[in-house]
Design a protein around this motif. Structure first.
Motif, short mmCIF file in Angstrom:
data_model
loop_
_atom_site.label_atom_id
_atom_site.label_comp_id
_atom_site.label_asym_id
_atom_site.label_seq_id
_atom_site.Cartn_x
_atom_site.Cartn_y
_atom_site.Cartn_z
N ALA A 137 -15.92 -28.28 40.27
CA ALA A 137 -17.07 -27.88 39.47
C ALA A 137 -17.04 -26.38 39.26
O ALA A 137 -16.91 -25.61 40.22
N ILE A 138 -17.17 -25.97 38.01
CA ILE A 138 -17.18 -24.54 37.67
C ILE A 138 -18.62 -24.11 37.42
O ILE A 138 -19.41 -24.87 36.85
N SER A 139 -18.96 -22.92 37.86
CA SER A 139 -20.32 -22.42 37.67
C SER A 139 -20.30 -20.89 37.61
O SER A 139 -19.28 -20.27 37.95
N VAL A 140 -21.41 -20.31 37.17
CA VAL A 140 -21.52 -18.86 37.08
C VAL A 140 -22.86 -18.40 37.66
O VAL A 140 -23.84 -19.14 37.65
N ASP A 141 -22.86 -17.16 38.15
CA ASP A 141 -24.08 -16.49 38.58
C ASP A 141 -24.16 -15.20 37.77
O ASP A 141 -23.45 -14.24 38.06
N THR A 189 -15.32 -11.05 27.30
CA THR A 189 -15.35 -11.83 28.54
C THR A 189 -16.37 -12.96 28.44
O THR A 189 -16.91 -13.40 29.44
N THR A 190 -16.61 -13.42 27.22
CA THR A 190 -17.59 -14.47 27.01
C THR A 190 -17.19 -15.76 27.69
O THR A 190 -18.03 -16.48 28.23
N VAL A 191 -15.90 -16.06 27.66
CA VAL A 191 -15.37 -17.29 28.24
C VAL A 191 -14.69 -16.95 29.56
O VAL A 191 -13.89 -16.01 29.64
N MET A 192 -14.99 -17.72 30.59
CA MET A 192 -14.39 -17.55 31.90
C MET A 192 -13.64 -18.83 32.27
O MET A 192 -14.13 -19.93 31.98
N ALA A 193 -12.51 -18.66 32.91
CA ALA A 193 -11.69 -19.84 33.20
C ALA A 193 -10.92 -19.68 34.51
O ALA A 193 -10.76 -18.57 35.02
N TRP A 194 -10.48 -20.81 35.02
CA TRP A 194 -9.57 -20.85 36.16
C TRP A 194 -8.26 -21.51 35.71
O TRP A 194 -8.28 -22.54 35.02
N THR A 224 -18.76 -20.73 30.00
CA THR A 224 -19.27 -19.49 29.42
C THR A 224 -20.39 -18.97 30.32
O THR A 224 -20.90 -19.69 31.17
N TRP A 225 -20.78 -17.71 30.11
CA TRP A 225 -21.77 -17.11 30.99
C TRP A 225 -23.15 -17.75 30.85
O TRP A 225 -23.98 -17.63 31.75
N ASN A 226 -23.39 -18.46 29.75
CA ASN A 226 -24.66 -19.17 29.65
C ASN A 226 -24.56 -20.60 30.17
O ASN A 226 -25.50 -21.38 30.07
N GLY A 227 -23.39 -20.95 30.72
CA GLY A 227 -23.22 -22.25 31.33
C GLY A 227 -22.87 -23.37 30.37
O GLY A 227 -22.66 -24.51 30.80
N ASP A 228 -22.79 -23.07 29.10
CA ASP A 228 -22.45 -24.10 28.12
C ASP A 228 -20.93 -24.28 28.07
O ASP A 228 -20.18 -23.45 28.52
N HIS A 229 -20.52 -25.33 27.41
CA HIS A 229 -19.12 -25.54 27.09
C HIS A 229 -18.20 -25.55 28.29
O HIS A 229 -17.10 -24.98 28.28
N SER A 230 -18.63 -26.20 29.38
CA SER A 230 -17.74 -26.34 30.52
C SER A 230 -16.75 -27.46 30.26
O SER A 230 -17.13 -28.54 29.82
#
Length: 122
Positions: A69-73, A31-36, A52-58
């Motif tokens: 805008a995509i983001s993670v918590d 689940t390293t990569v998250m997408a819509w 990605t969960w570290n916010g890189d590679h958006s």
């Protein structure tokens, strides 16, 4: 087994805003990569954005760049999609996905949410 629960869809007027959420039950290397993605009846599933969960590679689809805008918590295992200046053509069933490969193709993603409907009125 990872479960994704997406929510936040609804009816919004053109030019308005909406925020979608996707909660992951757990995280792993799968689940390293998250997408819509989004889909309308009779059409193929369309890539919207990924991170990605570290916010890189958006990355974003051209059709939403500058508006979404995509983001993670990390603390909440939650991914968001902030949708601004929405258009009627953004109307679709939006689903979150989790995988281990940075790609805009749907098939490599391992896990999917159930989808949340977004309807934009003109």
């Amino acid at each position: 087994q990872v479960q994704l629960v997406d929510s936040g869809g609804g009816l919004v007027q053109a030019g308005g805003s909406l925020r979608l959420s996707c909660v992951a039950s757990t995280r792993s290397w799968r689940t390293t990569v998250m997408a819509w993605f989004r889909q309308v009846p009779g059409k193929e599933r369309e890539f919207v954005a990924q991170t990605t969960w570290n916010g890189d590679h958006s990355n974003y689809a051209e059709s939403v760049k500058g508006r979404f805008a995509i983001s993670v918590d990390n603390g909440k295992n939650t991914m968001y999609l902030e949708m601004n200046n929405v258009k009627p053509e953004d109307t679709a069933l939006y689903s979150c996905a989790a995988g281990s490969t940075l790609t805009s193709e749907a098939s490599p993603y391992h896990y999917w949410g159930q989808g949340t409907q977004v309807t934009v009125s003109s």
